[in-house]
Motif scaffolding. Structure first.
Motif, PDB file in Angstrom:
ATOM      1  N   ARG A  60       2.058   4.341  -2.692  1.00 34.04           N
ATOM      2  CA  ARG A  60       1.239   3.818  -1.598  1.00 34.04           C
ATOM      3  C   ARG A  60       1.413   2.314  -1.478  1.00 34.04           C
ATOM      4  N   GLU A  61       1.381   1.612  -2.625  1.00 27.89           N
ATOM      5  CA  GLU A  61       1.524   0.157  -2.567  1.00 27.89           C
ATOM      6  C   GLU A  61       2.930  -0.234  -2.095  1.00 27.89           C
ATOM      7  N   MET A  62       3.944   0.488  -2.552  1.00 24.63           N
ATOM      8  CA  MET A  62       5.305   0.201  -2.092  1.00 24.63           C
ATOM      9  C   MET A  62       5.403   0.316  -0.572  1.00 24.63           C
ATOM     10  N   LYS A  63       4.799   1.359  -0.014  1.00 27.23           N
ATOM     11  CA  LYS A  63       4.866   1.571   1.429  1.00 27.23           C
ATOM     12  C   LYS A  63       4.139   0.459   2.179  1.00 27.23           C
ATOM     13  N   TYR A  64       2.955   0.081   1.695  1.00 22.08           N
ATOM     14  CA  TYR A  64       2.205  -0.984   2.358  1.00 22.08           C
ATOM     15  C   TYR A  64       2.957  -2.312   2.305  1.00 22.08           C
ATOM     16  N   LYS A 201      -2.413  -3.553  11.010  1.00 23.27           N
ATOM     17  CA  LYS A 201      -3.274  -3.650   9.838  1.00 23.27           C
ATOM     18  C   LYS A 201      -2.970  -2.468   8.941  1.00 23.27           C
ATOM     19  N   ALA A 202      -2.792  -2.719   7.663  1.00 21.80           N
ATOM     20  CA  ALA A 202      -2.476  -1.642   6.729  1.00 21.80           C
ATOM     21  C   ALA A 202      -3.385  -1.752   5.528  1.00 21.80           C
ATOM     22  N   GLU A 203      -4.260  -0.808   5.396  1.00 19.68           N
ATOM     23  CA  GLU A 203      -5.167  -0.800   4.263  1.00 19.68           C
ATOM     24  C   GLU A 203      -5.207   0.591   3.663  1.00 19.68           C
ATOM     25  N   PRO A 204      -5.229   0.709   2.341  1.00 19.55           N
ATOM     26  CA  PRO A 204      -5.278   2.022   1.704  1.00 19.55           C
ATOM     27  C   PRO A 204      -6.469   2.831   2.190  1.00 19.55           C
ATOM     28  N   GLU A 205      -6.210   4.100   2.477  1.00 20.21           N
ATOM     29  CA  GLU A 205      -7.286   4.972   2.935  1.00 20.21           C
ATOM     30  C   GLU A 205      -8.176   5.378   1.776  1.00 20.21           C
ATOM     31  N   ASN A 206      -9.456   5.465   2.078  1.00 20.46           N
ATOM     32  CA  ASN A 206     -10.437   5.947   1.104  1.00 20.46           C
ATOM     33  C   ASN A 206     -10.440   5.149  -0.200  1.00 20.46           C
ATOM     34  N   GLU A 207     -10.056   3.871  -0.110  1.00 15.02           N
ATOM     35  CA  GLU A 207     -10.043   3.056  -1.314  1.00 15.02           C
ATOM     36  C   GLU A 207     -11.415   2.437  -1.520  1.00 15.02           C
ATOM     37  N   GLU A 208     -11.959   2.587  -2.698  1.00 15.77           N
ATOM     38  CA  GLU A 208     -13.269   2.035  -2.987  1.00 15.77           C
ATOM     39  C   GLU A 208     -13.169   0.533  -3.214  1.00 15.77           C
ATOM     40  N   PRO A 209     -14.134  -0.248  -2.739  1.00 16.73           N
ATOM     41  CA  PRO A 209     -14.094  -1.681  -2.984  1.00 16.73           C
ATOM     42  C   PRO A 209     -14.190  -1.972  -4.470  1.00 16.73           C
ATOM     43  N   PRO A 235      -4.631  -6.694  -0.322  1.00 17.33           N
ATOM     44  CA  PRO A 235      -4.663  -6.838  -1.785  1.00 17.33           C
ATOM     45  C   PRO A 235      -3.636  -5.928  -2.436  1.00 17.33           C
ATOM     46  N   THR A 236      -3.103  -6.344  -3.554  1.00 20.01           N
ATOM     47  CA  THR A 236      -2.153  -5.530  -4.318  1.00 20.01           C
ATOM     48  C   THR A 236      -2.692  -5.327  -5.731  1.00 20.01           C
ATOM     49  N   ALA A 237      -2.188  -4.292  -6.384  1.00 22.27           N
ATOM     50  CA  ALA A 237      -2.622  -4.010  -7.750  1.00 22.27           C
ATOM     51  C   ALA A 237      -1.480  -4.098  -8.749  1.00 22.27           C
ATOM     52  N   GLN A 238      -0.226  -3.977  -8.261  1.00 22.98           N
ATOM     53  CA  GLN A 238       0.909  -3.904  -9.177  1.00 22.98           C
ATOM     54  C   GLN A 238       2.025  -4.888  -8.847  1.00 22.98           C
ATOM     55  N   ALA A 239       1.788  -5.804  -7.926  1.00 24.89           N
ATOM     56  CA  ALA A 239       2.797  -6.786  -7.554  1.00 24.89           C
ATOM     57  C   ALA A 239       2.595  -8.074  -8.358  1.00 24.89           C
ATOM     58  N   PRO A 240       3.584  -8.980  -8.371  1.00 21.60           N
ATOM     59  CA  PRO A 240       3.434 -10.254  -9.084  1.00 21.60           C
ATOM     60  C   PRO A 240       2.427 -11.186  -8.416  1.00 21.60           C
ATOM     61  N   PHE A 241       1.992 -10.836  -7.200  1.00 16.69           N
ATOM     62  CA  PHE A 241       1.032 -11.635  -6.450  1.00 16.69           C
ATOM     63  C   PHE A 241      -0.224 -10.804  -6.222  1.00 16.69           C
ATOM     64  N   LYS A 242      -1.313 -11.479  -5.939  1.00 22.75           N
ATOM     65  CA  LYS A 242      -2.598 -10.802  -5.775  1.00 22.75           C
ATOM     66  C   LYS A 242      -2.732 -10.119  -4.417  1.00 22.75           C
ATOM     67  N   ALA A 243      -2.046 -10.680  -3.402  1.00 20.30           N
ATOM     68  CA  ALA A 243      -2.183 -10.141  -2.050  1.00 20.30           C
ATOM     69  C   ALA A 243      -1.031 -10.643  -1.188  1.00 20.30           C
ATOM     70  N   ILE A 244      -0.875 -10.005  -0.032  1.00 19.00           N
ATOM     71  CA  ILE A 244      -0.047 -10.541   1.041  1.00 19.00           C
ATOM     72  C   ILE A 244      -0.987 -10.921   2.177  1.00 19.00           C
ATOM     73  N   SER A 245      -0.855 -12.156   2.637  1.00 14.84           N
ATOM     74  CA  SER A 245      -1.697 -12.650   3.732  1.00 14.84           C
ATOM     75  C   SER A 245      -0.812 -12.863   4.955  1.00 14.84           C
ATOM     76  N   ARG A 246      -1.256 -12.365   6.112  1.00 12.13           N
ATOM     77  CA  ARG A 246      -0.403 -12.418   7.297  1.00 12.13           C
ATOM     78  C   ARG A 246      -1.212 -12.725   8.543  1.00 12.13           C
ATOM     79  N   ASP A 247      -0.680 -13.650   9.359  1.00 11.37           N
ATOM     80  CA  ASP A 247      -1.219 -13.842  10.700  1.00 11.37           C
ATOM     81  C   ASP A 247      -0.062 -13.665  11.676  1.00 11.37           C
ATOM     82  N   LYS A 248      -0.212 -14.137  12.915  1.00  8.39           N
ATOM     83  CA  LYS A 248       0.816 -13.890  13.925  1.00  8.39           C
ATOM     84  C   LYS A 248       2.108 -14.640  13.643  1.00  8.39           C
ATOM     85  N   SER A 249       2.037 -15.739  12.899  1.00  8.97           N
ATOM     86  CA  SER A 249       3.219 -16.582  12.738  1.00  8.97           C
ATOM     87  C   SER A 249       3.762 -16.669  11.321  1.00  8.97           C
ATOM     88  N   SER A 250       3.032 -16.174  10.342  1.00 10.59           N
ATOM     89  CA  SER A 250       3.485 -16.358   8.964  1.00 10.59           C
ATOM     90  C   SER A 250       3.015 -15.227   8.058  1.00 10.59           C
TER      91      SER A 250
END
Length: 328
Positions: A60-64, A201-209, A235-250
């Motif tokens: 799931r994380e790979m796909k996101y 927007k891509a967020e895991p389905e049924n993921e508990e906070p 947010p990520t759980a298994q990547a070297p970074f905590k999250a990917i942040s994205r807006d329209k330009s970056s």
């Protein structure tokens, strides 16, 4: 063959195919082992000796990640259960395409697409339905006659022609022998990996906070701050970074931590990955930081982040700090 030998073979194949590669991800757990790019093709490659070792959470994380970065996620391995992966055959695990090194080589180095996919019950081939229908019509052969010759139902032949239904290898060989034409449809590995366009927007389905409102962890509070600047934050759980942040330009690979030696190690890796994925790389430091940047990864203290009002201002801050560091 060990996994270490396998990953060196994969890196060699991708390099020979003209891909630029990131450093290997040396963290555990890890959603991918290496990122690779050639022109507009971006791969996030997971290496598993046994492809059945891929679990649903990692897939799931790979796909996101692939969707956010506009790339494709693949697994390269050597075996499944008690059998070695066959050459020129693709396998699917949790909607992630898996293949062996030889198939990877054939596709990217020799430009030879595989024809066969593995599924419960055996090996199957997709048929070029239009070609089959044209060949049958040119031979003035009815659906029923062809069905009798191949040993399937009339309805099955109709589905081959109209719906592109997969067939067993034996059936495809019989059909090709009858009409003297190639009917097997080559598999495009990149398209089979799913859409390469990132979703809005891509967020895991049924993921508990991870924490209830009012009890957010410091890392989650920082990600919330970035979200308030106008970014979609994955947010990520298994990547070297905590999250990917994205807006329209970056797109920003985003780490969050207190400053320590592990941060420096991760920042180096994030920098390598960001070069391949063509993204920004930022580490938000909760507290004081002894460094302003590590290679292409900019380190920003939480108090500095709090002075930024929107996504463009954050991007300007990142570029200014990168320019200052490169000119030092």
């Amino acid at each position: 063959m060990t996994k270490e030998v396998l990953i060196h073979q994969i890196i060699d194949v991708l390099a020979r195919a003209g891909f630029a590669l990131s450093d290997r991800c040396n963290i555990r757990p890890r959603s991918f082992d290496v990122a690779a790019r050639k022109d507009d093709t971006l791969l996030l490659c997971k290496v598993l000796f046994n492809i059945d070792g891929l679990n649903e959470e990692t897939a799931r994380e790979m796909k996101y990640l692939a969707e956010y970065l506009g790339g494709s996620a693949i697994v390269v391995g050597a075996k499944t259960r008690d059998q070695m992966l066959e050459d020129s055959v693709v396998y699917m695990r949790y909607d992630i395409l898996a293949l062996n090194v030889q198939t990877l080589h054939d596709y990217f180095v020799e430009n030879i697409r595989p024809l066969v996919s593995a599924a419960p019950g055996g090996l199957y081939v997709s048929i070029e339905g239009d070609l089959l229908k044209k060949a049958r019509t040119n031979h003035s052969m009815s659906l029923g006659t062809l069905a009798s010759m191949v040993g399937v139902s009339r309805r099955t032949i109709s589905k081959y022609e109209e719906e592109g239904m997969d067939a067993s290898i034996d059936v495809v060989l019989q059909l090709e022998d009858i009409f003297g034409v190639e009917l097997a449809k080559p598999i495009d590995i990149l398209k089979s990996c799913g859409s390469r366009k990132p979703r809005k927007k891509a967020e895991p389905e049924n993921e508990e906070p991870k924490a209830k409102p009012g009890a957010l962890l410091p890392e989650d509070m920082i990600l919330n701050t970035i979200s308030m600047l106008g970014y979609d934050v994955l947010p990520t759980a298994q990547a070297p970074f905590k999250a990917i942040s994205r807006d329209k330009s970056s797109v920003i690979l985003t780490g969050v931590s207190e400053f320590n030696t592990t941060v420096i190690k991760r920042a180096h890796l994030m920098s390598s990955i960001s070069c391949i994925t063509e993204t920004q790389s930022v580490f938000i430091i909760n507290g004081r930081s002894k460094l302003k940047s590590v290679e292409n990864t900019v380190l920003i203290e939480k108090k500095e982040l709090d002075t930024i009002s929107d996504s463009q201002e954050l991007l300007d801050f990142i570029e200014e700090r990168k320019d200052t560091h490169s000119g030092a």
